[in-house]
Design an enzyme around this catalytic site. Structure first.
Site, PDB file in Angstrom:
ATOM      1  N   VAL A  49       1.583   4.994  -1.646  1.00  0.00           N
ATOM      2  CA  VAL A  49       2.354   5.604  -0.554  1.00  0.00           C
ATOM      3  C   VAL A  49       2.033   7.101  -0.476  1.00  0.00           C
ATOM      4  O   VAL A  49       2.127   7.700   0.600  1.00  0.00           O
ATOM      5  CB  VAL A  49       3.874   5.363  -0.693  1.00  0.00           C
ATOM      6  CG1 VAL A  49       4.211   3.897  -0.500  1.00  0.00           C
ATOM      7  CG2 VAL A  49       4.418   5.884  -2.002  1.00  0.00           C
ATOM      8  N   LYS A 101       9.108   2.557   0.601  1.00  0.00           N
ATOM      9  CA  LYS A 101       8.627   1.187   0.423  1.00  0.00           C
ATOM     10  C   LYS A 101       9.809   0.339  -0.076  1.00  0.00           C
ATOM     11  O   LYS A 101      10.026   0.191  -1.270  1.00  0.00           O
ATOM     12  CB  LYS A 101       7.461   1.165  -0.567  1.00  0.00           C
ATOM     13  CG  LYS A 101       6.773  -0.184  -0.685  1.00  0.00           C
ATOM     14  CD  LYS A 101       5.589  -0.083  -1.647  1.00  0.00           C
ATOM     15  CE  LYS A 101       4.929  -1.438  -1.835  1.00  0.00           C
ATOM     16  NZ  LYS A 101       3.879  -1.386  -2.870  1.00  0.00           N
TER      17      LYS A 101
END
Length: 118
Positions: free
Chosen positions: A73, A99
């Site tokens: 990420v 996430k």
């Protein structure tokens, strides 16, 4: 500058993760974007040409995130920040990438970065 344009809860379906099984599926990433932008010209003229178009920006970010697989990420956040700074000439951007469900006993995990024009 104190004016900002924001986009909250932008959901993208991405191939994201380090595990082999994650590379075979799409998972939801949720992005929050906060951009410095002088809103006075748009407000004074009531003219769309002077506004930061959150629709166009959202579509560009979604395309970037969904188009290419990433393991981290952190990488997604950096690429999104670079896109916004370069393509939309925003002086400063804050990017939060979450996430959901990545950690069993947490609602969401992720990163938050802030980047400015060089």
């Amino acid at each position: 500058m104190t004016d900002q344009v924001f986009i909250e809860g932008l959901e993208c379906q991405a191939v994201i993760g380090v595990f082999e099984w994650e590379k075979q599926i799409r998972q939801t990433l949720v992005l929050d974007l906060q951009m410095d932008w002088d809103n006075r010209p748009a407000a004074a003229s009531d003219d769309y040409q002077h506004a930061l178009c959150y629709d166009t920006l959202s579509k560009a970010v979604t395309e970037l995130v969904e188009q290419t697989p990433h393991e981290l990420v952190e990488t997604v956040a950096e690429k999104v920040a670079a896109l916004i700074l370069e393509r939309f000439a925003v002086p400063r951007v804050r990017v939060r990438v979450a996430k959901p469900g990545a950690v069993a006993n947490a609602r969401t995990v992720g990163v938050c970065i802030e980047r400015s024009q060089a």
